[in-house]
Design a protein around this motif. Structure first.
Motif, PDB file in Angstrom:
ATOM      1  N   VAL A 191     -78.074  24.181 -92.164  1.00 37.36           N
ATOM      2  CA  VAL A 191     -78.936  23.724 -91.834  1.00 37.36           C
ATOM      3  C   VAL A 191     -79.485  23.376 -92.527  1.00 37.36           C
ATOM      4  CG1 VAL A 191     -80.857  25.547 -90.793  1.00 37.36           C
ATOM      5  CG2 VAL A 191     -78.828  26.243 -90.075  1.00 37.36           C
ATOM      6  N   ARG A 192     -79.598  24.019 -93.846  1.00 37.06           N
ATOM      7  CA  ARG A 192     -80.747  23.498 -94.972  1.00 37.06           C
ATOM      8  C   ARG A 192     -80.065  21.579 -95.601  1.00 37.06           C
ATOM      9  NH1 ARG A 192     -81.352  24.115-101.110  1.00 37.06           N
ATOM     10  NH2 ARG A 192     -83.137  23.871-100.866  1.00 37.06           N
ATOM     11  N   ASP A 229     -70.728  34.430 -85.478  1.00 38.52           N
ATOM     12  CA  ASP A 229     -70.441  33.748 -84.290  1.00 38.52           C
ATOM     13  C   ASP A 229     -71.620  33.664 -83.438  1.00 38.52           C
ATOM     14  OD1 ASP A 229     -67.980  33.707 -85.385  1.00 38.52           O
ATOM     15  OD2 ASP A 229     -66.425  34.801 -83.740  1.00 38.52           O
ATOM     16  N   GLY A 230     -71.960  34.554 -82.716  1.00 41.66           N
ATOM     17  CA  GLY A 230     -72.714  34.842 -82.336  1.00 41.66           C
ATOM     18  C   GLY A 230     -74.495  33.857 -83.042  1.00 41.66           C
ATOM     19  N   LEU A 231     -74.664  33.845 -84.061  1.00 40.96           N
ATOM     20  CA  LEU A 231     -75.630  33.327 -84.435  1.00 40.96           C
ATOM     21  C   LEU A 231     -74.887  31.694 -84.779  1.00 40.96           C
ATOM     22  CD1 LEU A 231     -77.919  32.626 -87.193  1.00 40.96           C
ATOM     23  CD2 LEU A 231     -75.894  33.560 -89.179  1.00 40.96           C
ATOM     24  N   PHE A 263     -76.153  30.245 -81.984  1.00 41.85           N
ATOM     25  CA  PHE A 263     -77.579  30.288 -81.812  1.00 41.85           C
ATOM     26  C   PHE A 263     -78.487  28.786 -82.401  1.00 41.85           C
ATOM     27  CE2 PHE A 263     -81.983  30.605 -83.635  1.00 41.85           C
ATOM     28  CZ  PHE A 263     -82.064  30.738 -82.679  1.00 41.85           C
ATOM     29  N   LEU A 264     -77.362  28.743 -83.593  1.00 40.35           N
ATOM     30  CA  LEU A 264     -77.604  27.689 -84.198  1.00 40.35           C
ATOM     31  C   LEU A 264     -77.761  26.174 -83.486  1.00 40.35           C
ATOM     32  CD1 LEU A 264     -76.205  28.369 -88.389  1.00 40.35           C
ATOM     33  CD2 LEU A 264     -79.239  28.525 -87.011  1.00 40.35           C
ATOM     34  N   ARG A 265     -76.464  26.017 -83.493  1.00 39.76           N
ATOM     35  CA  ARG A 265     -75.895  24.808 -82.415  1.00 39.76           C
ATOM     36  C   ARG A 265     -77.247  24.652 -80.806  1.00 39.76           C
ATOM     37  NH1 ARG A 265     -70.523  27.905 -82.119  1.00 39.76           N
ATOM     38  NH2 ARG A 265     -69.493  26.734 -84.094  1.00 39.76           N
ATOM     39  N   ASP A 298     -73.469  21.297 -86.983  1.00 36.81           N
ATOM     40  CA  ASP A 298     -72.369  20.139 -86.060  1.00 36.81           C
ATOM     41  C   ASP A 298     -72.066  21.506 -85.086  1.00 36.81           C
ATOM     42  OD1 ASP A 298     -70.823  18.586 -85.663  1.00 36.81           O
ATOM     43  OD2 ASP A 298     -69.034  19.224 -86.938  1.00 36.81           O
ATOM     44  N   PRO A 299     -72.087  21.121 -84.000  1.00 31.81           N
ATOM     45  CA  PRO A 299     -71.416  21.283 -82.540  1.00 31.81           C
ATOM     46  C   PRO A 299     -70.210  21.564 -82.679  1.00 31.81           C
ATOM     47  CG  PRO A 299     -73.028  19.266 -81.708  1.00 31.81           C
ATOM     48  CD  PRO A 299     -72.881  19.864 -83.587  1.00 31.81           C
ATOM     49  N   ALA A 300     -69.365  20.959 -82.739  1.00 33.89           N
ATOM     50  CA  ALA A 300     -67.854  21.155 -83.714  1.00 33.89           C
ATOM     51  C   ALA A 300     -67.376  22.291 -84.915  1.00 33.89           C
ATOM     52  CB  ALA A 300     -67.073  19.744 -83.100  1.00 33.89           C
ATOM     53  N   GLY A 301     -68.528  22.135 -85.371  1.00 32.48           N
ATOM     54  CA  GLY A 301     -68.633  23.487 -86.743  1.00 32.48           C
ATOM     55  C   GLY A 301     -69.170  24.435 -86.282  1.00 32.48           C
TER      56      GLY A 301
END
Length: 148
Positions: free
Chosen positions: A42-43, A132-134, A137-139, A145-148
């Motif tokens: 995120v950073r 996984d839930g986090l 949420f971040l995606r 990264d959507p794949a990460g």
């Protein structure tokens, strides 16, 4: 006062020694999760601030033990500002320090009451339960990264 309120029996006597209490708390704090790697991702896209109810007993230990404590853009500690999550004042202080409006801020915490406090001020929130839930949420916010 915190120790007396949280770890005393009904008669005001400690149920464990101060040393035992410190060791127990620090053992809990050592449980680093995959959330730290997500924070680092995120950073790369947005500033990350740490808002903590830890105190002057725990902060130096955490800073010496965990590199991520030095990988944030800023930290607000309740013992320094004189209020604790979920008090609205600590979130307002954090928003001002980070120079962000509530509607532009994302707040993540593992304690539901703290999440509700931030949400009441208009912040976007996530109640952290697992990595996984986090990540999901971040995606949704395009913060990793959507794949990460």
């Amino acid at each position: 006062q915190y120790h007396q309120a949280a770890y005393a029996d009904g008669n005001g006597a400690y149920i464990m020694s101060e040393h035992e209490l410190r060791e127990w708390i620090l053992e809990i704090l050592e449980q680093e999760t995959g959330a730290v790697e997500l924070m680092r991702q995120v950073r790369e896209r947005k500033p990350v601030w740490l808002l903590t109810n830890n105190n002057d007993i725990h902060i130096p230990y955490l800073e010496g033990r965990f590199a991520f404590m030095h990988e944030v853009d800023g930290m607000i500690s309740s013992h320094i500002v004189g209020c604790r999550k979920p008090d609205a004042a600590i979130y307002q202080h954090a928003l001002k320090r980070a120079n962000v409006t509530p509607g532009a801020a994302i707040f993540i915490d593992d304690i539901e009451e703290n999440v509700a406090g931030a949400q009441a001020l208009g912040m976007h929130t996530h109640h952290y339960r697992d990595t996984d839930g986090l990540a999901n949420f971040l995606r949704q916010w395009d913060l990793i990264d959507p794949a990460g």
